[in-house]
Scaffold this active site. Structure first.
Site, short mmCIF file in Angstrom:
data_model
loop_
_atom_site.label_atom_id
_atom_site.label_comp_id
_atom_site.label_asym_id
_atom_site.label_seq_id
_atom_site.Cartn_x
_atom_site.Cartn_y
_atom_site.Cartn_z
N CYS A 14 0.87 -1.17 0.00
CA CYS A 14 0.00 0.00 0.00
C CYS A 14 0.90 1.22 0.00
CB CYS A 14 -0.98 0.00 1.17
SG CYS A 14 -0.25 0.20 2.81
N ASN A 17 2.51 1.48 4.15
CA ASN A 17 2.81 0.25 4.89
C ASN A 17 2.59 0.38 6.40
OD1 ASN A 17 5.63 -1.99 5.43
ND2 ASN A 17 3.54 -2.53 5.03
N CYS A 19 -1.07 0.88 7.40
CA CYS A 19 -2.51 0.68 7.57
C CYS A 19 -2.98 -0.59 6.86
CB CYS A 19 -3.30 1.88 7.04
SG CYS A 19 -2.97 3.43 7.90
N ARG A 20 -3.19 -0.49 5.56
CA ARG A 20 -3.81 -1.58 4.81
C ARG A 20 -2.92 -2.80 4.63
NH1 ARG A 20 -5.51 1.71 -0.37
NH2 ARG A 20 -3.49 2.65 0.13
N SER A 21 -1.69 -2.60 4.14
CA SER A 21 -0.87 -3.78 3.83
C SER A 21 -0.44 -4.56 5.07
CB SER A 21 0.31 -3.42 2.93
OG SER A 21 1.15 -2.44 3.51
N ASP A 128 -8.08 3.46 1.85
CA ASP A 128 -7.06 3.86 2.83
C ASP A 128 -7.73 4.59 3.99
OD1 ASP A 128 -4.83 4.63 4.21
OD2 ASP A 128 -3.84 5.59 2.50
#
Length: 157
Positions: A14, A17, A19-21, A128
């Site tokens: 993402c 690196n 939050c999402r990933s 995000d």
């Protein structure tokens, strides 16, 4: 190894690196453990370098704690070597995919895909939640990552 898919190497990417990933990394590791799959390598990384060396956003950590999913990651940036080390590189949105492909070496072996393409609810984009005021977006990110992790593993059977 338990029955099911052969062990793979998976990298989630993402923007930063945090939050999402790393959420996707933690959730896939959790689902792999639940299914008894062994030998997998799961990691996550960033397009940008802003957060390199930092842990995940506290809201992401809090959501993972609520679901009893361990999350232990330090942000790192996508490297040229990743394109041949991993079987799959998953982006969280179309912009991530464009950025990943722009950083790819001339030849590589990884499959670059949108992680949301494995969502049975067909929510392609994992939004995000970084700029949100609360952790509702992080909860939604967890739910999407859980569905996509299950869908991805089911697709390999």
């Amino acid at each position: 190894m338990a029955s099911g898919a052969d062990a793979k190497k998976v990298l989630f990417i993402c923007l930063g690196n945090i939050c999402r990933s790393p959420t996707a990394e933690a959730v896939l590791n959790h689902v792999l453990k639940q299914r008894g799959y062994e030998g997998w390598e799961v990691d996550s990384g960033a397009i940008g370098s802003w957060h390199v060396g930092l842990g995940p956003d506290r809201r992401a950590v809090n959501v993972m704690k609520r679901h009893n999913i361990p999350m232990d990651h330090k942000a790192r940036q996508l490297t040229k070597e990743d394109f041949n080390q991993f079987d799959y590189i998953f982006g969280m949105d179309h912009e991530n995919i464009s950025d990943i492909k722009a950083r790819a070496p001339k030849t590589y072996t990884a499959k670059i895909e949108l992680f949301g393409s494995y969502d049975p609810k067909k929510e392609l984009i994992i939004r995000d939640p970084y700029y949100d005021d609360d952790d509702k977006g992080f909860e939604k990110c967890y739910e999407q990552c859980l569905r996509c992790s299950e869908g991805f593993l089911d697709s390999l059977k």
